[in-house]
Design an enzyme around this catalytic site. Structure first.
Site, PDB file in Angstrom:
ATOM      1  N   ASP A   1      -5.779   2.305  -3.477  1.00 11.86           N
ATOM      2  CA  ASP A   1      -7.069   2.201  -2.777  1.00 11.86           C
ATOM      3  C   ASP A   1      -7.401   3.521  -2.068  1.00 11.86           C
ATOM      4  O   ASP A   1      -8.521   3.726  -1.623  1.00 11.86           O
ATOM      5  CB  ASP A   1      -7.097   1.030  -1.795  1.00 11.86           C
ATOM      6  CG  ASP A   1      -6.129   1.153  -0.631  1.00 11.86           C
ATOM      7  OD1 ASP A   1      -5.200   1.996  -0.699  1.00 11.86           O
ATOM      8  OD2 ASP A   1      -6.268   0.390   0.349  1.00 11.86           O
TER       9      ASP A   1
ATOM     10  N   SER B   1       0.818  -1.206   0.000  1.00 11.27           N
ATOM     11  CA  SER B   1       0.000   0.000   0.000  1.00 11.27           C
ATOM     12  C   SER B   1       0.860   1.267   0.000  1.00 11.27           C
ATOM     13  O   SER B   1       1.570   1.530  -0.942  1.00 11.27           O
ATOM     14  CB  SER B   1      -0.961  -0.032   1.193  1.00 11.27           C
ATOM     15  OG  SER B   1      -1.887   1.021   1.119  1.00 11.27           O
TER      16      SER B   1
END
Length: 446
Positions: free
Chosen positions: A242, A95
């Site tokens: 995301d 991430s």
């Protein structure tokens, strides 16, 4: 400490996150699934991604699962794909963590992140090393699908007012940071009729210009281009796309808690229903909910907790104050590209982002952390002290103490021996004072 943190397992690639770990996590998932079903496996752009994806594929095949390799995809793209085409998913990603990290995130069959209960079961299998091993003729089949991102882009386009957006022919500046969003976001915006100025749009797992975390200090070039080009906004994504952060038409950074409340306000003006956010989020969300006459549900920190609560109560919107917004009309997970398309929809409806940002209540925040070797013991003492007083207290995740003019949240880290302290109030001085009260409380409870 739990093996799976707030969002999967992460660490330095090829030191902690090794091929063997990836194999064993995938074997654990296959064992949990009863050695049957289909798992989609994708990755972000990190240099170690292909190595770890290959290992995860091997582990899943060993357990008897059918594997679909979807290649480089944003995490929400893999999630959208799993919802329709698989029984589970694995994303090789760290991430927003620095370039040297990698990690593994598990996806449930409905496209949401694996439940905490599921993670605990898979963790037990992982530590027991009692993996299901398929017999030689039943090791799984491997397929490849290069259409996952196209499927995902179409899903976003169908979830916004795409005709209105296309009419406006907006100019948007995009910094995908050489991450997974590089293969989706610029193309999505082009399909929505936008003129797209892209920086750091090449796929490069060494992240040569900036680390994957899109913080204002590394996005000065993006802000400058927004101002000089006359764009309607700027957007930057983290490594697995995301999450996204935004700059208004003046090139001013929109702080993530404000971004969350802005979107909640826009959604609630069009659709009434409950909204969901973690206990760490700003009171701005509470104010927006009260103004709209709807309920706000607080959850434990972590997007999976927000998404599951949203499903449970049929919420119209949810998210975290870190750029992670969840739109149930699209899917129950954080989605940076969907957030971007929705902010463009706001502008297409005639409101500048700067105007919407100014309409959100103002608060000030302070945060710090305190090292504590005995996290459970310290937190138990903190709770005892707090519950002996008259303040309103929320123990959903750690201890959140409400005051008439603010709050302080004291919660343990899930990955290291520290206790995090967050405070908020209408003035910076009071926020600092509440944070310091939290520090004193933790230190006296160690």
């Amino acid at each position: 400490m739990a093996f799976f943190g707030t969002n999967g397992v992460r660490g330095i690639a090829n030191e902690y996150i090794t091929p063997q770990l990836a194999i064993d996590v995938a074997r654990s998932l296959g064992t949990y699934m009863g050695s049957k079903g289909v798992v989609a496996i994708g990755r972000d752009t990190r240099a170690s991604g292909e190595m770890l994806k290959s290992a995860a594929i091997a582990g899943a095949l060993s357990a008897g699962l059918t594997v679909i390799d979807v290649g480089i995809c944003p995490t929400p793209s893999v999630q959208y794909y799993v919802k329709e085409h698989a029984d589970a998913g694995i994303v090789v990603t760290a991430s927003h963590n620095p370039r040297e990290y990698n990690g593994i995130k598990l996806i449930a069959g409905d496209g949401s992140e694996m439940s905490r209960e599921g993670e605990r079961e898979i963790e037990k299998i992982y530590y027991s090393k009692e993996f299901s091993a398929a017999s030689w003729e039943k090791t799984g089949d491997l397929r490849h699908d290069s259409n996952a991102n196209e499927f995902y882009i179409k899903g976003i386009i169908n979830s916004v007012d795409n005709e209105l957006i296309r009419e406006k022919r907006f100019k948007v500046v995009v910094d995908t940071g050489c991450g997974a969003g590089s293969v989706t976001l610029p193309f999505l915006l082009q399909r929505l009729g936008c003129e797209v100025i892209t920086i750091n749009g090449q796929v490069d797992g060494t992240f040569p210009w900036r680390n994957p975390e899109p913080t204002p200090d590394v996005l000065t070039e993006l802000a400058d281009i927004v101002r000089k080009s006359g764009a309607c906004m700027g957007v930057a994504q983290d490594g697995d796309a995301d999450r996204a952060v935004f700059f208004d038409e003046n090139g001013e950074f929109i702080e993530e808690e404000i971004q969350l409340a802005m979107m909640a306000k826009y959604v609630l003006a069009r659709k009434k229903g409950p909204i969901v956010t973690p206990v760490s989020s700003s009171s701005r969300m509470l104010d927006v909910a009260k103004e709209a006459g709807v309920d706000l549900e607080w959850t434990a920190v972590g997007s999976i907790n927000v998404a599951r609560k949203m499903m449970e109560i049929d919420a119209v919107f949810g998210g975290e104050g870190n750029g992670g917004l969840i739109f149930p009309e699209h899917q129950y997970c954080r989605d940076g590209a969907m957030a971007c398309a929705k902010f463009i929809e706001i502008i297409a409806n005639g409101q500048k982002l700067s105007e919407l940002a100014q309409s959100v209540p103002e608060y000030f925040n302070s945060k710090t952390k305190v090292r504590a070797e005995d996290l459970p013991g310290t937190m138990e003492k903190v709770k005892e002290v707090v519950l002996s007083k008259d303040n309103e207290v929320d123990t959903t995740d750690g201890v959140k103490i409400w005051y008439d003019d603010g709050w302080v949240l004291i919660r343990p880290s899930g990955t290291e021996p520290i206790i995090r302290i967050f405070a908020e109030s209408k003035t910076k001085e009071r926020a600092d004072a509440l944070m310091n009260e939290g520090v004193e409380l933790v230190n006296s409870s160690k």
